[in-house]
Design a protein around this motif. Sequence first.
Motif, PDB file in Angstrom:
ATOM      1  N   UNK A  47       3.652   8.647   8.653  1.00 17.16           N
ATOM      2  CA  UNK A  47       3.743   6.919   8.833  1.00 17.16           C
ATOM      3  C   UNK A  47       2.842   6.560   7.777  1.00 17.16           C
ATOM      4  N   UNK A  48       1.684   7.011   7.228  1.00 16.06           N
ATOM      5  CA  UNK A  48       0.862   6.607   6.303  1.00 16.06           C
ATOM      6  C   UNK A  48       1.656   7.035   4.999  1.00 16.06           C
ATOM      7  N   UNK A  49       2.401   8.007   4.479  1.00 11.31           N
ATOM      8  CA  UNK A  49       2.844   8.111   3.327  1.00 11.31           C
ATOM      9  C   UNK A  49       4.085   7.363   3.176  1.00 11.31           C
ATOM     10  N   UNK A  50       4.495   6.815   4.286  1.00 15.10           N
ATOM     11  CA  UNK A  50       5.665   5.772   4.227  1.00 15.10           C
ATOM     12  C   UNK A  50       5.250   4.405   4.185  1.00 15.10           C
TER      13      UNK A  50
ATOM     14  N   UNK B  25      11.652   8.913  -4.211  1.00 13.55           N
ATOM     15  CA  UNK B  25      12.285   8.306  -2.886  1.00 13.55           C
ATOM     16  C   UNK B  25      11.709   6.958  -2.847  1.00 13.55           C
ATOM     17  N   UNK B  26      12.633   5.832  -2.678  1.00 13.60           N
ATOM     18  CA  UNK B  26      12.040   4.823  -2.687  1.00 13.60           C
ATOM     19  C   UNK B  26      11.280   4.253  -1.584  1.00 13.60           C
ATOM     20  N   UNK B  27      10.448   3.221  -1.360  1.00 15.77           N
ATOM     21  CA  UNK B  27       9.830   2.680   0.041  1.00 15.77           C
ATOM     22  C   UNK B  27      10.589   2.391   0.993  1.00 15.77           C
TER      23      UNK B  27
ATOM     24  N   UNK C 187       3.782  -5.336   6.251  1.00 13.49           N
ATOM     25  CA  UNK C 187       4.678  -5.789   4.986  1.00 13.49           C
ATOM     26  C   UNK C 187       5.698  -5.147   4.722  1.00 13.49           C
ATOM     27  N   UNK C 188       5.596  -3.470   5.223  1.00 12.88           N
ATOM     28  CA  UNK C 188       6.619  -2.586   4.965  1.00 12.88           C
ATOM     29  C   UNK C 188       7.890  -3.369   6.003  1.00 12.88           C
TER      30      UNK C 188
END
Length: 123
Positions: free
Chosen positions: A52-55, A2-4, A74-75
């Motif tokens: 949230x951290x994994x994402x 799965x992409x960011x 940045x995300x």
Amino acid sequence: MVDELSKAFSALADPTRRDIVARLAVGDATVSELAEPYDVSLQAVSKHLKVLEDAGLVTRSKDAQRRPVHLEANVFDLMTKWIERYRREAEERYQRLDAVLADLHDEQPGTRAPKSPKKGHES
């Protein structure tokens, strides 16, 4: 894999996680501080933070005995750029549609373009 961007949008699909992110936007907080307004266990809030951290939306650091959670902007910049790209494309489509409708209106005999309100006058 799965992409960011997909992970970030998926993580934000939950209203509790969106609320946590909104609260972190004003500053770092511990798990205990983040759990205060919710009627859930620290473990439940920790699970939300893990998503949230994994994402890539938050990070946790160690500051003596505290473990503050930090929002990673940045995300959100990546998400904003993606949304803005499609917003611009939609705006361009609407402008093309407006032009087509104006042309169709002008081609109909006996029709006039609507008058624009004059400055200083309300419609």
